[in-house]
Design a protein around this motif. Structure first.
Motif, mmCIF file in Angstrom:
data_model
loop_
_atom_site.group_PDB
_atom_site.id
_atom_site.type_symbol
_atom_site.label_atom_id
_atom_site.label_comp_id
_atom_site.label_asym_id
_atom_site.label_seq_id
_atom_site.Cartn_x
_atom_site.Cartn_y
_atom_site.Cartn_z
ATOM 1 N N GLU A 154 43.746 -50.021 11.069
ATOM 2 C CA GLU A 154 44.144 -51.218 10.331
ATOM 3 C C GLU A 154 44.442 -50.965 8.856
ATOM 4 O OE1 GLU A 154 41.425 -54.443 10.939
ATOM 5 O OE2 GLU A 154 41.439 -54.223 13.126
ATOM 6 N N TRP A 198 38.426 -54.612 3.684
ATOM 7 C CA TRP A 198 38.395 -54.661 5.153
ATOM 8 C C TRP A 198 37.009 -55.065 5.643
ATOM 9 C CZ3 TRP A 198 35.675 -51.836 8.872
ATOM 10 C CH2 TRP A 198 36.147 -51.931 10.187
ATOM 11 N N THR A 200 34.748 -56.893 4.309
ATOM 12 C CA THR A 200 34.350 -58.284 4.075
ATOM 13 C C THR A 200 35.306 -59.316 4.674
ATOM 14 O OG1 THR A 200 35.483 -58.238 1.929
ATOM 15 C CG2 THR A 200 33.131 -57.709 1.951
ATOM 16 N N SER A 201 36.567 -58.927 4.903
ATOM 17 C CA SER A 201 37.543 -59.943 5.303
ATOM 18 C C SER A 201 38.191 -59.723 6.665
ATOM 19 C CB SER A 201 38.651 -60.051 4.244
ATOM 20 O OG SER A 201 39.347 -58.820 4.123
ATOM 21 N N SER A 202 38.177 -58.503 7.192
ATOM 22 C CA SER A 202 38.837 -58.240 8.469
ATOM 23 C C SER A 202 38.085 -58.891 9.619
ATOM 24 C CB SER A 202 38.948 -56.723 8.708
ATOM 25 O OG SER A 202 39.285 -56.446 10.050
ATOM 26 N N ALA A 203 38.843 -59.534 10.504
ATOM 27 C CA ALA A 203 38.226 -60.138 11.679
ATOM 28 C C ALA A 203 37.589 -59.074 12.566
ATOM 29 C CB ALA A 203 39.282 -60.927 12.464
ATOM 30 N N THR A 204 38.251 -57.913 12.634
ATOM 31 C CA THR A 204 37.708 -56.809 13.436
ATOM 32 C C THR A 204 36.381 -56.344 12.862
ATOM 33 O OG1 THR A 204 39.950 -56.094 13.941
ATOM 34 C CG2 THR A 204 38.175 -54.539 14.402
ATOM 35 N N LYS A 206 34.271 -57.982 11.002
ATOM 36 C CA LYS A 206 33.238 -59.003 11.204
ATOM 37 C C LYS A 206 32.715 -58.986 12.635
ATOM 38 C CE LYS A 206 34.886 -62.169 7.608
ATOM 39 N NZ LYS A 206 35.446 -63.502 7.301
ATOM 40 N N LYS A 207 33.625 -58.757 13.581
ATOM 41 C CA LYS A 207 33.202 -58.696 14.982
ATOM 42 C C LYS A 207 32.329 -57.465 15.220
ATOM 43 C CE LYS A 207 35.038 -58.766 19.697
ATOM 44 N NZ LYS A 207 36.287 -58.800 20.526
ATOM 45 N N SER A 212 30.872 -62.564 13.859
ATOM 46 C CA SER A 212 31.746 -63.564 14.473
ATOM 47 C C SER A 212 31.732 -63.402 15.993
ATOM 48 C CB SER A 212 33.172 -63.416 13.944
ATOM 49 O OG SER A 212 33.715 -62.169 14.307
#
Length: 212
Positions: A154, A198, A200-204, A206-207, A212
């Motif tokens: 990413e 990345w 703090t903000s990437s959805a990946t 966080k998962k 999340s």
């Protein structure tokens, strides 16, 4: 009949020592029976030249000669000439400048980690070389390989998952990553900035961290 078991000392990173660290001693200061392995790859910045040296007790000289003759004939002439230049007085200033840059880069990595909320007890601040080992367990990372793959895909930032360094099945490597910082300082700072965003903000991200 006594069996002699020599000690083996890997001294490839000797010379890359930061301010405040104890002096790096060679095993030869303590015994003449050690096998010393060294290389031009790290301190002399000749990674990829595949050139180094070994110091052994006298009685192992013929054994090493036999092994060497079966593994290679000799190092390429150009590599040997480059190594002679690397050992010269003229090169010493440049080599010391590299070490100072590594120390600055280390500070940049630590600053980046702190901005990400990673505390001092979660990493081992190196006093030499150019790597930092970071434990991310408290931040929810349980699959370091997956995290490193996602980060690279990413953002283009590469680091090494801890599973490459821990005993398989121990569960330790899954929580840890190794960050290398031998490059240019601007590149290291930018990599840490991108990693932090990345993280703090990437959805990946966080998962992976279970947020999340």
């Amino acid at each position: 009949m006594a069996i002699f078991v020599p000690q083996i000392s890997d001294e490839i990173y000797h010379g890359i020592v930061f301010e405040g660290a104890p002096r790096a001693a060679t095993a030869l200061e303590f015994t003449r029976n050690a096998i010393i392995i060294n290389s031009f790859s790290k301190y002399y910045s000749m990674t990829g030249w595949r050139l180094g040296w070994i110091i052994v007790p006298d009685h192992l000289d013929s054994c090493v000669d036999a092994l060497n003759q079966n593994m290679n004939v000799s190092a390429p002439t150009i590599a040997q000439r480059a190594a002679v230049c690397a050992l010269s007085h003229e090169a010493s200033g440049e080599l010391l400048a590299h070490v100072k840059r590594y120390q600055v880069n280390r500070a940049a990595v630590i600053e980046g980690l702190h901005k990400m909320g990673i505390k001092e007890h979660q990493y081992a601040p190196p006093m030499g070389a150019f790597y930092m080992y970071v434990d991310l367990k408290e931040h929810g990372v349980t699959d370091s390989l997956k995290m490193c793959e996602a980060l690279l895909e990413e953002t283009g930032v590469a680091m090494t998952p801890g599973v490459d360094f821990e005993e398989p099945g121990s569960g330790l490597g899954e929580n840890r990553v190794r960050i290398g910082f031998p490059g240019g300082t601007d590149d290291v700072k930018e990599a840490m900035r991108v990693f932090g965003e990345w993280w703090t903000s990437s959805a990946t991200a966080k998962k992976i961290r279970g947020l999340s």
